[in-house]
Design a protein around this motif. Structure first.
Motif, PDB file in Angstrom:
ATOM      1  N   LEU A 206       0.917  -1.058   0.085  1.00 29.53           N
ATOM      2  CA  LEU A 206      -0.109   0.046  -0.104  1.00 29.53           C
ATOM      3  C   LEU A 206       0.972   1.152   0.098  1.00 29.53           C
ATOM      4  CD1 LEU A 206      -2.776  -0.945   2.669  1.00 29.53           C
ATOM      5  CD2 LEU A 206      -2.943  -0.645   0.001  1.00 29.53           C
ATOM      6  N   TRP A 207       1.890   1.054   0.450  1.00 27.11           N
ATOM      7  CA  TRP A 207       2.874   2.392   0.463  1.00 27.11           C
ATOM      8  C   TRP A 207       3.883   2.360  -0.820  1.00 27.11           C
ATOM      9  CZ3 TRP A 207      -0.003   2.619   4.622  1.00 27.11           C
ATOM     10  CH2 TRP A 207       0.015   3.734   5.129  1.00 27.11           C
ATOM     11  N   GLY A 208       3.462   1.820  -1.959  1.00 28.08           N
ATOM     12  CA  GLY A 208       3.782   2.027  -2.977  1.00 28.08           C
ATOM     13  C   GLY A 208       5.097   1.347  -3.619  1.00 28.08           C
ATOM     14  N   ARG A 209       5.433   0.636  -2.592  1.00 31.75           N
ATOM     15  CA  ARG A 209       6.789  -0.054  -2.981  1.00 31.75           C
ATOM     16  C   ARG A 209       6.721  -1.027  -4.390  1.00 31.75           C
ATOM     17  NH1 ARG A 209      10.174  -3.758   0.972  1.00 31.75           N
ATOM     18  NH2 ARG A 209      11.120  -4.161  -1.163  1.00 31.75           N
ATOM     19  N   LEU A 210       5.462  -1.183  -4.945  1.00 25.45           N
ATOM     20  CA  LEU A 210       5.543  -1.823  -6.212  1.00 25.45           C
ATOM     21  C   LEU A 210       6.107  -0.916  -7.224  1.00 25.45           C
ATOM     22  CD1 LEU A 210       4.738  -4.193  -7.908  1.00 25.45           C
ATOM     23  CD2 LEU A 210       2.415  -3.104  -7.900  1.00 25.45           C
TER      24      LEU A 210
ATOM     25  N   SER B 201      -8.056   4.566 -10.660  1.00 26.38           N
ATOM     26  CA  SER B 201      -7.883   4.616  -9.102  1.00 26.38           C
ATOM     27  C   SER B 201      -7.296   3.580  -8.565  1.00 26.38           C
ATOM     28  CB  SER B 201      -9.356   4.797  -8.402  1.00 26.38           C
ATOM     29  OG  SER B 201     -10.055   5.884  -8.692  1.00 26.38           O
ATOM     30  N   LEU B 202      -7.449   2.315  -8.776  1.00 26.01           N
ATOM     31  CA  LEU B 202      -6.975   1.421  -8.285  1.00 26.01           C
ATOM     32  C   LEU B 202      -5.283   1.231  -8.376  1.00 26.01           C
ATOM     33  CD1 LEU B 202      -9.424  -1.630  -8.884  1.00 26.01           C
ATOM     34  CD2 LEU B 202      -9.194  -0.558  -6.700  1.00 26.01           C
ATOM     35  N   ALA B 203      -5.222   1.720  -9.531  1.00 28.57           N
ATOM     36  CA  ALA B 203      -3.628   1.841  -9.873  1.00 28.57           C
ATOM     37  C   ALA B 203      -3.127   2.774  -9.403  1.00 28.57           C
ATOM     38  CB  ALA B 203      -3.480   2.097 -11.469  1.00 28.57           C
ATOM     39  N   ASP B 204      -3.608   3.971  -8.919  1.00 29.40           N
ATOM     40  CA  ASP B 204      -3.134   5.040  -8.080  1.00 29.40           C
ATOM     41  C   ASP B 204      -2.977   4.388  -6.717  1.00 29.40           C
ATOM     42  OD1 ASP B 204      -3.293   6.731 -10.000  1.00 29.40           O
ATOM     43  OD2 ASP B 204      -4.841   8.091  -9.345  1.00 29.40           O
ATOM     44  N   LEU B 205      -3.954   3.583  -6.270  1.00 25.58           N
ATOM     45  CA  LEU B 205      -3.642   3.217  -5.082  1.00 25.58           C
ATOM     46  C   LEU B 205      -2.508   2.087  -4.817  1.00 25.58           C
ATOM     47  CD1 LEU B 205      -4.776   2.253  -2.111  1.00 25.58           C
ATOM     48  CD2 LEU B 205      -6.347   0.684  -3.107  1.00 25.58           C
ATOM     49  N   LEU B 206      -2.360   1.211  -5.723  1.00 27.16           N
ATOM     50  CA  LEU B 206      -0.882   0.580  -5.889  1.00 27.16           C
ATOM     51  C   LEU B 206       0.194   1.257  -6.078  1.00 27.16           C
ATOM     52  CD1 LEU B 206      -2.327  -2.459  -8.164  1.00 27.16           C
ATOM     53  CD2 LEU B 206      -1.637  -2.633  -5.552  1.00 27.16           C
ATOM     54  N   TRP B 207       0.125   2.768  -6.656  1.00 26.04           N
ATOM     55  CA  TRP B 207       1.312   3.324  -6.774  1.00 26.04           C
ATOM     56  C   TRP B 207       1.739   4.208  -5.684  1.00 26.04           C
ATOM     57  CZ3 TRP B 207       1.079   0.019 -10.629  1.00 26.04           C
ATOM     58  CH2 TRP B 207       2.177   0.099 -11.371  1.00 26.04           C
ATOM     59  N   ALA B 213      -0.791  11.087   0.293  1.00 25.61           N
ATOM     60  CA  ALA B 213      -1.628  12.231   0.701  1.00 25.61           C
ATOM     61  C   ALA B 213      -1.547  12.636   1.861  1.00 25.61           C
ATOM     62  CB  ALA B 213      -3.038  11.497   0.396  1.00 25.61           C
ATOM     63  N   GLY B 214      -2.097  13.850   2.004  1.00 25.74           N
ATOM     64  CA  GLY B 214      -1.868  14.668   3.129  1.00 25.74           C
ATOM     65  C   GLY B 214      -3.157  14.421   4.357  1.00 25.74           C
ATOM     66  N   ASP B 215      -2.747  14.559   5.601  1.00 32.14           N
ATOM     67  CA  ASP B 215      -3.562  14.170   6.544  1.00 32.14           C
ATOM     68  C   ASP B 215      -4.872  15.590   6.310  1.00 32.14           C
ATOM     69  OD1 ASP B 215      -2.981  12.323   7.980  1.00 32.14           O
ATOM     70  OD2 ASP B 215      -2.020  13.036   9.351  1.00 32.14           O
ATOM     71  N   ARG B 216      -5.898  14.964   6.298  1.00 31.79           N
ATOM     72  CA  ARG B 216      -7.397  16.116   6.316  1.00 31.79           C
ATOM     73  C   ARG B 216      -7.556  16.731   7.799  1.00 31.79           C
ATOM     74  NH1 ARG B 216     -12.168  15.337   2.663  1.00 31.79           N
ATOM     75  NH2 ARG B 216     -10.900  16.183   1.222  1.00 31.79           N
ATOM     76  N   ASP B 217      -7.762  17.965   7.691  1.00 34.98           N
ATOM     77  CA  ASP B 217      -8.159  18.467   8.957  1.00 34.98           C
ATOM     78  C   ASP B 217      -9.099  17.782   9.879  1.00 34.98           C
ATOM     79  OD1 ASP B 217      -6.141  20.495   8.660  1.00 34.98           O
ATOM     80  OD2 ASP B 217      -7.465  22.172   8.019  1.00 34.98           O
TER      81      ASP B 217
END
Lengths: 224, 224
Positions: A206-210, B201-207, B213-217
């Motif tokens: 999940l942290w993008g190591r792929l 979106s899934l690819a983004d997740l894997l990437w 992403a930053g924390d939200r307030d």
DNA sequence: GACTGTTGTTACCGCGAGTAACACATGGTT
DNA sequence: AACCATGTGTTACTCGCGGTAACAACAGTC
């Protein structure tokens, strides 16, 4: 009729009964797996089938009620891990670990929740003469869906994605839950590694190591 | 017996028969969903039950054979996308898209492969008097497992992870397949977005966009 | 023509889900 | 007291499905 007092007494009595039945069903399912028969459950509860049917309607109803209990318990444990005041990676790892610890501790319950009989019949329901032959009612989907939606909520609340973050968060929620579930299922079958290792590997994913990892030399050389 | 010629003729005849039966079963399953009965399948094939049982042993056997066909087809399509000579991200996206397109095109087949009846009974198998009452035989697990193992293989072959890469690759394989599966299952129910969006979106997740992403307030301020 | 094996049938068994019909208690109404 | 309404429990059934036994018909072989 005197309404108030007695009917209330009876209602609570019925609820207690229901809980007892559910506990009996729980024991049987834990012992016999998801294909536990209504006869067996009734016997374990010390009563006979029709009572079960009066309380739960059909087998699907019983199983739904049973699933709800475990699902709620699991969900609250996961929420606790997910909402802890800690770094995101720590939260993710702790949530994964909570889930895996749960399925490791009670694999029978897990199998019941995740791999029950199905009996979908999406559009086929509308077929004639087929309104009564069907039984169980999905559970695996509900649990996974609930987990996914829940996680999506948490993501949309706590992580700052760009525009359209709502939709992406839901996608990710379901995706991550599925990842956790499938990896857990595979891992549970024949523990190929320690739980810690599994957790950290998934977090790494999940942290993008792929994306970061380099290509390996493929036979055929760099031209490929 | 004259051995050679005729027995061979008979074997090929039997195989053709088997294919016909499988196609009939396919039609029924496509129409009635996973709870299609053996009677219905036999009727659709224009014959009667015992023949089905002679060919496939039991319902599990038939379903296994049926599942194998579809699984093999899907697998080869996925392998093609996965082994294409392209950037890793493009390969991943194209594989995800292939899978999603497949389940989108034939949701009934998908439901049959993924949400069939189960009947696990892990350790409970050893119970007395219970050697004959059980039927189906898992399919969902096999398909997901095969996909996961396959993907793990591809990863270990083509991606350069550190030491112990073998194990991590397998974990990732199953995790990614699970992600794809769960997200696809959710998406299929009520398409909440386009396929392209889901894929990216899934690819983004894997990437690793979750990590970036930053924390939200959060209400409660930065002290939290 | 008798022998063997395959292909097909009908008719059954066993089991599990679900239900109908009947039996007993309890407590309020008249 | 007798009455009946309601919830609890039972026995005994129906129905459909997976699976099988036993028999019928028809190749091709000796």
């Amino acid at each position: 009729m005197e309404t108030a007092r007695s009917s209330e007494r009876q209602r609570t009595a019925a609820e207690r009964r229901r809980r007892e039945l559910l506990e009996a069903a729980d024991r049987v399912v834990l012992r016999d797996g998801p294909q536990a028969s209504m006869n067996a459950i009734a016997a374990e509860a010390g009563i006979t089938k029709p009572i079960l049917y009066r309380h739960f309607g059909d087998k699907g109803g019983l199983y739904r009620a049973l699933a709800k209990r475990h699902t709620d318990a699991l969900l609250s444990a996961l929420r606790a891990a997910l909402d802890a005041p800690a770094e995101r990676r720590a939260r993710v790892e702790s949530t994964l670990d909570t889930y895996l610890a749960a399925i490791e501790a009670r694999p029978q319950v897990y199998r019941f929740l995740m791999h029950p009989a199905d009996g979908a019949a999406d559009t086929a329901d509308a077929s004639p003469t087929a309104e009564q032959g069907f039984d169980v009612g999905r559970h695996s989907a509900p649990l996974l869906r609930r987990l996914g939606e829940e996680l999506g909520q948490v993501i949309v609340e706590r992580v700052d994605l760009g525009p359209d973050s709502e939709q992406m968060a839901r996608i990710w929620g379901h995706g991550i839950v599925g990842m956790m579930h499938a990896a857990g299922d595979w891992w549970l079958a024949d523990r190929p590694c320690s739980r810690e290792r599994l957790v950290s590997s998934l977090a790494d994913l999940l942290w993008g190591r792929l994306a970061e990892a380099g290509d390996r030399d493929v036979k055929g050389g760099p031209g490929f």
